[in-house]
Design a protein around this motif. Structure first.
Motif, PDB file in Angstrom:
ATOM      1  N   PRO A 149       0.870  -1.205   0.059  1.00 22.72           N
ATOM      2  CA  PRO A 149       0.165   0.164   0.046  1.00 22.72           C
ATOM      3  C   PRO A 149       0.795   1.281  -0.001  1.00 22.72           C
ATOM      4  CG  PRO A 149      -1.020  -1.708   1.470  1.00 22.72           C
ATOM      5  CD  PRO A 149       0.410  -2.273   1.039  1.00 22.72           C
ATOM      6  N   GLY A 150       0.572   2.177  -0.881  1.00 21.98           N
ATOM      7  CA  GLY A 150       1.287   3.284  -1.016  1.00 21.98           C
ATOM      8  C   GLY A 150       2.305   3.342  -2.080  1.00 21.98           C
ATOM      9  N   THR A 151       2.492   2.108  -2.870  1.00 19.13           N
ATOM     10  CA  THR A 151       3.266   2.110  -3.765  1.00 19.13           C
ATOM     11  C   THR A 151       2.956   2.109  -5.089  1.00 19.13           C
ATOM     12  OG1 THR A 151       4.703   0.695  -1.974  1.00 19.13           O
ATOM     13  CG2 THR A 151       5.479   0.623  -4.454  1.00 19.13           C
ATOM     14  N   VAL A 177     -13.569  -0.619  -6.183  1.00 17.98           N
ATOM     15  CA  VAL A 177     -13.032   0.500  -5.667  1.00 17.98           C
ATOM     16  C   VAL A 177     -11.876   0.421  -4.442  1.00 17.98           C
ATOM     17  CG1 VAL A 177     -13.598   2.720  -4.061  1.00 17.98           C
ATOM     18  CG2 VAL A 177     -15.498   1.672  -5.595  1.00 17.98           C
ATOM     19  N   CYS A 178     -10.708   1.030  -4.822  1.00 15.82           N
ATOM     20  CA  CYS A 178      -9.561   0.778  -3.740  1.00 15.82           C
ATOM     21  C   CYS A 178      -9.988   1.556  -2.508  1.00 15.82           C
ATOM     22  CB  CYS A 178      -8.068   1.310  -4.418  1.00 15.82           C
ATOM     23  SG  CYS A 178      -6.842   1.247  -3.202  1.00 15.82           S
ATOM     24  N   ARG A 179      -9.874   0.776  -1.261  1.00 16.53           N
ATOM     25  CA  ARG A 179     -10.156   1.455  -0.188  1.00 16.53           C
ATOM     26  C   ARG A 179      -8.962   1.570   0.879  1.00 16.53           C
ATOM     27  NH1 ARG A 179      -8.447  -1.987   3.217  1.00 16.53           N
ATOM     28  NH2 ARG A 179      -9.083  -0.614   4.847  1.00 16.53           N
ATOM     29  N   THR A 180      -7.740   1.424   0.389  1.00 14.96           N
ATOM     30  CA  THR A 180      -6.581   1.208   1.256  1.00 14.96           C
ATOM     31  C   THR A 180      -6.135   2.694   1.547  1.00 14.96           C
ATOM     32  OG1 THR A 180      -5.871  -0.794   0.366  1.00 14.96           O
ATOM     33  CG2 THR A 180      -4.366  -0.012   1.560  1.00 14.96           C
ATOM     34  N   LEU A 181      -5.388   2.893   2.377  1.00 15.09           N
ATOM     35  CA  LEU A 181      -4.935   4.213   2.909  1.00 15.09           C
ATOM     36  C   LEU A 181      -4.937   5.282   2.204  1.00 15.09           C
ATOM     37  CD1 LEU A 181      -4.955   5.531   5.688  1.00 15.09           C
ATOM     38  CD2 LEU A 181      -2.421   5.155   5.906  1.00 15.09           C
ATOM     39  N   SER A 182      -3.899   5.261   1.118  1.00 17.17           N
ATOM     40  CA  SER A 182      -3.558   6.455   0.204  1.00 17.17           C
ATOM     41  C   SER A 182      -5.066   6.804  -0.411  1.00 17.17           C
ATOM     42  CB  SER A 182      -2.567   6.055  -0.713  1.00 17.17           C
ATOM     43  OG  SER A 182      -1.624   5.986  -0.428  1.00 17.17           O
ATOM     44  N   CYS A 183      -5.851   5.989  -0.732  1.00 19.69           N
ATOM     45  CA  CYS A 183      -7.209   6.341  -1.520  1.00 19.69           C
ATOM     46  C   CYS A 183      -8.234   6.750  -0.406  1.00 19.69           C
ATOM     47  CB  CYS A 183      -7.648   5.058  -2.113  1.00 19.69           C
ATOM     48  SG  CYS A 183      -6.885   4.710  -3.775  1.00 19.69           S
ATOM     49  N   ALA A 184      -8.169   6.100   0.907  1.00 24.91           N
ATOM     50  CA  ALA A 184      -8.861   6.596   1.736  1.00 24.91           C
ATOM     51  C   ALA A 184      -8.634   7.993   2.243  1.00 24.91           C
ATOM     52  CB  ALA A 184      -8.720   5.500   3.009  1.00 24.91           C
ATOM     53  N   GLU A 201      -7.922  -3.967  -2.561  1.00 25.26           N
ATOM     54  CA  GLU A 201      -7.064  -3.441  -1.768  1.00 25.26           C
ATOM     55  C   GLU A 201      -5.787  -2.651  -2.741  1.00 25.26           C
ATOM     56  OE1 GLU A 201      -6.982  -3.042   1.229  1.00 25.26           O
ATOM     57  OE2 GLU A 201      -8.298  -4.715   2.034  1.00 25.26           O
ATOM     58  N   CYS A 202      -4.903  -1.781  -2.269  1.00 25.64           N
ATOM     59  CA  CYS A 202      -4.016  -0.807  -3.176  1.00 25.64           C
ATOM     60  C   CYS A 202      -3.930  -1.562  -4.349  1.00 25.64           C
ATOM     61  CB  CYS A 202      -2.839  -0.812  -2.176  1.00 25.64           C
ATOM     62  SG  CYS A 202      -1.788   0.132  -3.123  1.00 25.64           S
ATOM     63  N   LEU A 203      -4.374  -0.629  -5.187  1.00 24.97           N
ATOM     64  CA  LEU A 203      -4.128  -0.946  -6.791  1.00 24.97           C
ATOM     65  C   LEU A 203      -2.906  -0.443  -7.548  1.00 24.97           C
ATOM     66  CD1 LEU A 203      -7.935  -1.314  -7.965  1.00 24.97           C
ATOM     67  CD2 LEU A 203      -6.058  -3.190  -7.510  1.00 24.97           C
ATOM     68  N   ALA A 204      -1.850   0.293  -6.632  1.00 23.02           N
ATOM     69  CA  ALA A 204      -0.775   0.832  -7.199  1.00 23.02           C
ATOM     70  C   ALA A 204      -1.065   2.197  -8.107  1.00 23.02           C
ATOM     71  CB  ALA A 204      -0.053   0.062  -8.231  1.00 23.02           C
ATOM     72  N   SER A 205      -2.053   2.792  -7.336  1.00 21.63           N
ATOM     73  CA  SER A 205      -2.476   4.133  -8.179  1.00 21.63           C
ATOM     74  C   SER A 205      -2.572   5.019  -7.001  1.00 21.63           C
ATOM     75  CB  SER A 205      -4.018   3.824  -8.807  1.00 21.63           C
ATOM     76  OG  SER A 205      -4.188   4.737  -9.720  1.00 21.63           O
ATOM     77  N   CYS A 206      -1.834   4.992  -5.882  1.00 21.71           N
ATOM     78  CA  CYS A 206      -1.917   5.894  -4.722  1.00 21.71           C
ATOM     79  C   CYS A 206      -1.706   7.349  -5.011  1.00 21.71           C
ATOM     80  CB  CYS A 206      -1.053   5.243  -3.632  1.00 21.71           C
ATOM     81  SG  CYS A 206      -0.591   3.492  -3.744  1.00 21.71           S
ATOM     82  N   GLY A 207      -0.834   7.783  -5.938  1.00 21.25           N
ATOM     83  CA  GLY A 207      -0.625   9.063  -6.385  1.00 21.25           C
ATOM     84  C   GLY A 207      -1.574   9.618  -7.011  1.00 21.25           C
ATOM     85  N   PRO A 210      -8.518   9.535  -5.266  1.00 18.82           N
ATOM     86  CA  PRO A 210      -9.012   8.021  -5.183  1.00 18.82           C
ATOM     87  C   PRO A 210      -9.210   7.401  -6.519  1.00 18.82           C
ATOM     88  CG  PRO A 210     -10.840   9.772  -4.950  1.00 18.82           C
ATOM     89  CD  PRO A 210      -9.542  10.555  -4.967  1.00 18.82           C
ATOM     90  N   MET A 211      -9.423   6.258  -6.689  1.00 20.69           N
ATOM     91  CA  MET A 211      -9.490   5.338  -8.063  1.00 20.69           C
ATOM     92  C   MET A 211     -10.401   4.354  -7.786  1.00 20.69           C
ATOM     93  SD  MET A 211      -7.673   2.178  -7.984  1.00 20.69           S
ATOM     94  CE  MET A 211      -7.446   2.204  -9.567  1.00 20.69           C
ATOM     95  N   MET A 212     -10.777   3.989  -8.866  1.00 18.75           N
ATOM     96  CA  MET A 212     -11.586   2.709  -9.001  1.00 18.75           C
ATOM     97  C   MET A 212     -11.149   1.844 -10.441  1.00 18.75           C
ATOM     98  SD  MET A 212     -15.362   3.929  -9.363  1.00 18.75           S
ATOM     99  CE  MET A 212     -16.195   4.068 -10.797  1.00 18.75           C
TER     100      MET A 212
HETATM  101  S1  FES Z   1      -4.233   2.934  -1.803  1.00 20.03           S
HETATM  102 FE1  FES Z   1      -5.458   3.009  -3.447  1.00 20.03          FE
HETATM  103  S2  FES Z   1      -4.239   2.480  -5.261  1.00 20.03           S
HETATM  104 FE2  FES Z   1      -3.064   2.469  -3.465  1.00 20.03          FE
END
Ligand code: FES
Ligand SMILES: Cc1cc2nc3c(=O)[nH]c(=O)nc-3n(C[C@H](O)[C@H](O)[C@H](O)COP(=O)(O)O)c2cc1C
Ligand code: SF4
Lengths: 480, 169
Positions: free
Chosen positions: A90-92, B93-100, B134-140, B143-145
């Motif tokens: 996560p974050g990468t 829908v990505c729910r992990t931290l960067s997206c949250a 979970e994190c789809l490598a789009s954190c930057g 939010p994304m889906m």
């Molecule tokens: S946390 Fe959503 S793409 Fe990485």
């Protein structure tokens, strides 16, 4: 020190810059051609001198890892190069940019890598969701093949090399190298006990090297410059952390993104100079290199009075001013990981962030080891109770106990990757956790995304139109 | 009285289209053994069938010389293999931290409301299945889906509406 470079990112913004034409215009494939004519030992010497620390998370020196391969290769035991592009931490989001925008550097790196470890086949393991990445890699492989750079006689030389893309099917754990090997072999992606290490028995039971995608993509540049010159681009060259790498930042910064810089960049530079500064408020904390790295708080000061300590040059300074290196960060009690940071502003609720991450680990544990499977479930369960306002104070101590019990008791490093960030949050946000318990879940800002859900107490807490129920409500009913 | 024993449920027969057969043949050339083609083969079958049915499991097992137990074990391990029929379109829908931190909860709420379903469910007309990822490598670019094979990044709620409108039309 902020030094931006563009060895890997030069063509990122160029239209069709990912294709072989632009890549060769900028000198691409010359190093692969050269490498295949080199003595293996000379190549290895250059690679060791380059001090490329693994970009996949653990930071192991790449050249040293190549050197672990049995030598000379035996005919009945073919070697394999396996490239880790699972990008699930996560974050990468760095490897994805390479695959989409500079896939030829990955392919060229694979050719050199195969030669360096005595392999004739490389498998690039890409998580299935990254459809464009897979497409671009396959296209790059086809272009290289058409030019005669792959196949039976690459560049007309007698060293057959094939590169393949292999896909996973949605499992974070497949980023762990032995799990990845099982997945490559068509099995459940459950990590293997080590030893044997991949260099002895890896893919298909044969000697193998697993390198992260960015690690292998750095190889052509390092060879072109010469290992030592490449290493010296870094301000941490003297502690064997060399070259340039991709730095990323996401979360509460004004301009999230990926930048290539010399190793030695600081978090302060990443957040404020490259990331444009913190949005919504002041910096509350930063997870330096993917979610498995314990969080740092800006108030933390380096304490290293001993002159021999690796952090001594930054004694008395803020942790934000320590160069981002594998060993410097380990000495800080965290990890550099994948070098992609997640920033939390002080409007974000650290308890909710903690719960969000523990939900991730709970979901992704492969379940082989009891402490990891049960521990991650308990961490998530207790944190959900905390967020819900149902937890008792003793449960906070239980959190630490559970995390501590995972440490050292599992087959793979996923366990530590869960426990260490958990213990980091417990230690550094104990007050906030306690406030949650004491207030029955009403402390804290109650939000992660101030854009949609204003912090409790401001604006009467009114969510932006159409945003729906705030994160705390959703966290309380763990999603399917 | 003679009792008829319950007949074991016969899986429906599954076969790949000729084009996908060729693709499978190509996949098999990449590895030193057939087992390694297990995950790619399952992807191929799922692309055609929508989900991994008993028939698909039998087909893959037979083609790759594996036991059905092995293939089933693989299918149940990986999130992306559907063990039940799903909607025509997959919304993740990505729910992990960067997206949250950038509002994935709002995106998710919006999807649920607009589609009239909860996460994990499929719309009544069978068009859309909504899930969290979970994190789809789009954190930057959060939010994304992800919708089927496409990423939608830097989402606004208005864009979410537009995307879902297109899917459900
Ligand atoms: S946390 Fe959503 S793409 Fe990485
Ligand atoms: C749970 C877990 C997940 C991992 N995920 C990844 C990943 O997505 N990508 C990656 O390159 N390395 C990942 N790693 C690290 C790999 O196990 C391995 O160390 C790495 O691929 C080696 O390459 P490097 O030396 O070039 O970094 C993960 C490790 C663990 C324990
Ligand atoms: S530590 Fe966790 S993820 Fe790793 S093998 Fe054990 S149960 Fe699986």
């Amino acid at each position: 020190m902020l030094v931006r470079t563009n060895y890997l990112t030069k063509r990122y913004t160029e239209k069709d810059g990912w294709k072989i034409g632009p890549y060769e215009r900028d000198g691409g494939y010359k190093q692969a051609r050269r490498a295949l004519g080199m003595k293996r030992d000379d190549l290895l010497t250059e690679m060791k001198a380059a001090n490329i620390r693994g970009r996949g998370g653990a930071g192991f020196p790449m050249g040293v890892k190549w050197g672990f391969m049995p030598w000379p290769p035996k005919a009945e035991k073919p070697h394999y190069l396996v490239i880790n592009a699972d990008e699930g931490e996560p974050g990468t989001f760095k490897d994805r940019t390479l695959m989409e925008l500079n896939p030829h550097a990955c392919v060229e790196g694979c050719i050199i890598g195969c030669f360096g470890i005595g392999a004739h086949a490389a498998y690039i393991y890409v998580r299935d969701e990254l459809h464009l990445s897979k497409e671009r890699l396959w296209a790059a492989i086809a272009e290289a093949k058409a030019k005669g750079y792959l196949g039976n006689k690459p560049f007309g030389l007698d060293y057959p090399v094939e590169v393949y893309v292999h896909t996973g099917a949605g499992a974070y754990i497949c980023g762990e190298e032995t799990s990845l090997l099982n997945s490559l072999e068509g099995k459940r992606g459950e990590p293997r006990l080590k030893p044997p290490f991949p260099a002895q028995a890896g893919a298909f039971g044969m000697p193998s090297t697993v390198n992260n995608l960015e690690t292998i993509a750095a190889v052509p540049t390092a060879l072109e410059m010469g290992g030592d010159a490449f290493s010296k681009l870094s301000t941490l060259h003297n502690i064997k952390d060399g070259g340039t790498r991709l730095f990323g930042v996401s979360g509460h910064v004004k301009t999230p993104g990926i930048w290539e810089c010399a190793v030695g960049l600081t978090l302060r530079e990443l957040i404020y100079d490259l990331g444009g500064g913190v949005e919504h408020g002041e910096l509350l904390g930063v997870i330096p290199g993917g979610s498995s790295c314990p969080i740092l708080r800006p108030e933390e000061i380096v304490h290293a009075p001993d002159e021999k300590h690796v952090l001594h040059p930054w004694h008395g300074k803020s942790v934000l001013d320590v160069p981002m290196g594998v060993d410097t960060y380990r000495a800080l009690g965290t990890m550099l990981g994948t070098c992609c940071a997640i920033v939390l502003s002080d409007k974000a609720d650290p308890v909710l962030a903690f719960q969000n991450l523990m939900q991730f680990y709970r979901h992704e544990s492969c379940g082989q080891c009891t402490p990891c499977r049960e521990g991650s479930a308990w961490l998530n369960r207790i944190l959900t109770r905390v967020v819900d306002g149902k937890a008792e104070m003793e449960e906070l101590d239980r959190l630490h106990e559970i995390a501590n019990n995972i440490m050292g008791n599992t087959i793979c490093a996923f366990g530590e990757g869960t426990a260490m960030p958990a213990m980091g949050f417990i230690k550094k946000f104990r007050k906030e956790l306690e406030a949650y318990v004491l207030s029955g879940g009403k402390a804290g800002t109650g939000t992660l995304a101030p854009d949609y859900f204003p912090p409790r107490g401001t604006d009467a807490g009114a969510a932006k139109k159409g945003a729906g129920a705030p994160p705390a409500k959703r966290a309380a009913k763990p999603a399917a | 009285m003679e009792k008829t024993l319950p007949v074991a449920h016969e899986p429906e027969a599954f076969a790949l289209t000729p084009e996908r057969e060729r693709e499978l043949a190509d996949i098999l050339t990449r590895y030193p053994n057939k087992q390694a083609a297990c995950i790619p083969a399952l992807h191929l079958c799922q692309a055609q069938n929508g989900w991994v049915s008993e028939g698909v499991i039998v087909f893959v097992a037979e083609r790759l010389g594996l036991s059905t137990a092995h293939v089933k074990g693989v299918v149940t391990f990986y999130t992306l293999f559907n063990q039940h029929p799903v909607g025509k379109h997959q919304v993740w829908v990505c729910r992990t931290l960067s997206c949250a931190l950038k509002g994935s909860d709002a995106v998710l709420n919006r999807c649920e409301k607009k589609l009239g379903i909860h996460v994990g469910e499929t719309t009544k007309d069978g068009k859309v299945t909504l899930r969290t990822a979970e994190c789809l490598a789009s954190c930057g670019t959060a939010p994304m889906m992800q919708v089927d094979k496409d990423y939608y990044e830097n989402l606004t709620l208005q864009q979410v509406d537009e995307i879902l409108d297109r899917l459900t039309r």
